[in-house]
Design an enzyme around this catalytic site. Structure first.
Site, PDB file in Angstrom:
ATOM      1  N   LYS A  28       6.204  -6.790   6.677  1.00  0.00           N
ATOM      2  CA  LYS A  28       4.561  -7.221   6.463  1.00  0.00           C
ATOM      3  C   LYS A  28       4.466  -8.603   5.799  1.00  0.00           C
ATOM      4  O   LYS A  28       3.321  -9.197   6.103  1.00  0.00           O
ATOM      5  CB  LYS A  28       4.211  -6.101   5.343  1.00  0.00           C
TER       6      LYS A  28
ATOM      7  N   ARG B 210       0.884   4.011  -8.047  1.00  0.00           N
ATOM      8  CA  ARG B 210       0.332   3.586  -6.852  1.00  0.00           C
ATOM      9  C   ARG B 210       0.504   4.800  -6.079  1.00  0.00           C
ATOM     10  O   ARG B 210      -0.212   5.803  -6.523  1.00  0.00           O
ATOM     11  CB  ARG B 210       0.875   2.560  -6.247  1.00  0.00           C
TER      12      ARG B 210
HETATM   13  C1  LIG Z   1       5.835  -3.572   0.526  1.00  0.00           C
HETATM   14  C2  LIG Z   1       6.584  -2.211   0.455  1.00  0.00           C
HETATM   15  C3  LIG Z   1       7.768  -2.396   0.605  1.00  0.00           C
HETATM   16  C4  LIG Z   1       8.636  -3.469   0.775  1.00  0.00           C
HETATM   17  O1  LIG Z   1       8.615  -4.067  -0.430  1.00  0.00           O
HETATM   18  P1  LIG Z   1       9.614  -5.290  -0.864  1.00  0.00           P
HETATM   19  O2  LIG Z   1       9.443  -5.335  -2.202  1.00  0.00           O
HETATM   20  O3  LIG Z   1       9.058  -6.497  -0.214  1.00  0.00           O
HETATM   21  O4  LIG Z   1      11.057  -5.148  -0.404  1.00  0.00           O
HETATM   22  C5  LIG Z   1       8.406  -1.037   0.897  1.00  0.00           C
HETATM   23  N1  LIG Z   1       7.630   0.140   0.752  1.00  0.00           N
HETATM   24  C6  LIG Z   1       6.372   0.099   0.658  1.00  0.00           C
HETATM   25  C7  LIG Z   1       5.449   1.279   0.419  1.00  0.00           C
HETATM   26  C8  LIG Z   1       5.774  -1.182   0.551  1.00  0.00           C
HETATM   27  O5  LIG Z   1       4.363  -1.193   0.299  1.00  0.00           O
END
Ligand SMILES: *Cc1c(COP(=O)(O)O)cnc(C)c1O
Length: 380
Positions: A36, A136
């Protein structure tokens, strides 16, 4: 070369991803590479897959679609694509078309995914997210069995597994207690419905310390982590400590000097709000009189980066920023007009720079993103 730009070293990204894949495989944990922060970059996707991640995850269906449509490598064609944010009802058709799996918490969405999957003659896989304290996304643990029962009754939907996400909203750390709870819930679903869950996804980069904390960690049923920041920036997000053996400078930001002058360190005149509504009182650097400083302006601003997430090179200090100007002071000598300055970024500065159309993205060591497999895939 054009500035400002993000320089993305695919060799270092490959190294970081491969190291994590290997270390976590020893704990029976596979890695979903989260793209992302890389805005659907095919180069990034290919590099992560070559490094051994077993799936790609992204929060935006637009990014997943971009990677799918590129389909320029055998790896991407075969890779499982996971949407890591609950689908919008308005996007379920695209989700079924481009994502193999999605993270879900709302039965109404899963019902619509089922209808759409039937229309498209596809099977859509679902990872149910569980709330374990960070507040969340997530189904409350007490409601999980009921939701699973409904999901199992839906045509063209396959329950792939369960997962949780900690640390992102409230900073709740993954630990023995909440991870054991997730394992327990996986066992409970399996015994209640006499099935096997393929995936128990324990979290994101914040889970690294928990997972790699020597032999004393019982990883239980957790067999997957979704990793973005740890791979891209080489650090864990709880204390923002560098992870041993990983590069923390795989991605850097280069900006160009457009003005360089000796100026007083303090402003003159009556002080009201600045362009972004801050008063200088909040920024005590400007209140200390340091006499005349070597001030320079770089052509990048709040539109493109989060200035508080930038780390300047030694001898350069960030003084302030407005939408298009980053003001710095140099203690080592005058910067010259046209000179480039390279910064390290944190996650928030990185995502903003990635999404700015004014910041170009330059990949180095592109051979790590070519389609021939570079190594044997390591999977849990
Ligand atoms: C952004 C996100 C991740 C990855 O997070 P990092 O801290 O970049 O490893 C994993 N799972 C979900 C649901 C996320 O929103």
């Amino acid at each position: 070369m054009t500035a400002p730009r993000l320089e993305i070293d695919l060799n270092k990204i490959y190294h970081n991803a491969h190291e994590l894949v290997v270390r976590l495989a020893e704990r029976g944990i596979s890695v979903t590479g989260v793209t992302k922060a890389a805005l659907g970059s095919v180069e990034m996707a290919n590099t992560l897959l070559r490094a051994g991640v077993t799936a790609l995850g992204d929060s935006r269906i637009e990014n997943i679609k971009a990677i799918c449509l590129a389909r320029n490598s055998a790896q991407i064609k075969d890779a499982a694509m996971l949407l890591i944010r609950s689908p919008m009802l308005s996007q379920v058709a695209q989700v079924v078309r481009y994502a193999d799996i999605s993270c879900n918490t709302e039965i109404d969405v899963i019902k619509k995914l089922s209808v759409e999957a039937q229309k498209q003659s596809r099977t859509h896989q679902v990872l149910l997210m569980v709330e374990l304290g960070d507040l969340r996304e997530g189904i409350m643990p007490g409601d999980l069995i009921g939701t699973v029962r409904e999901v199992l009754s839906l045509p063209n939907i396959l329950l792939k597994g369960i997962g949780t996400n900690l640390a992102c909203r409230s900073g709740v750390s993954p630990d023995a207690t909440n991870m054991a709870k997730l394992s327990e819930l996986a066992d409970l679903i399996e015994t209640t419905f006499d099935l096997t869950l393929d995936v128990v996804s324990g979290g994101n980069s914040a889970n690294i310390q928990w997972a790699l904390n020597g032999a004393q960690t019982d990883t239980g049923r957790i067999n997957n982590l979704r990793l973005g920041e740890a791979i891209l920036l080489g650090c864990e997000p709880l204390q923002r400590q560098a992870i041993e053996g990983l590069y923390t400078n795989a991605i850097t930001l280069v900006a160009e000097v457009i003005e360089s002058k000796r100026k007083p360190s303090q402003p003159t005149g009556d002080i009201a709000q600045s362009a972004f509504g801050e008063t200088l009182l909040a920024n005590d650097r400007a209140l200390t009189d340091r006499g005349i400083v070597r001030q320079a302006i770089l052509a990048i601003g709040i539109q493109d980066i989060d200035p508080s997430g930038l780390q300047a090179p030694a001898g350069i200090e960030i003084l302030g920023a407005s939408s298009d100007h980053l003001v710095v002071a140099s203690v080592k000598g005058d910067l010259f007009v046209g000179e480039e300055v390279t910064f390290q970024l944190n996650y928030s500065a990185l995502v903003r720079a990635m999404t700015s159309p004014f910041v170009s993205k330059v990949f180095t060591h592109r051979q790590y993103a070519t389609s021939e497999p570079a190594c044997t895939q390591v999977s849990a």
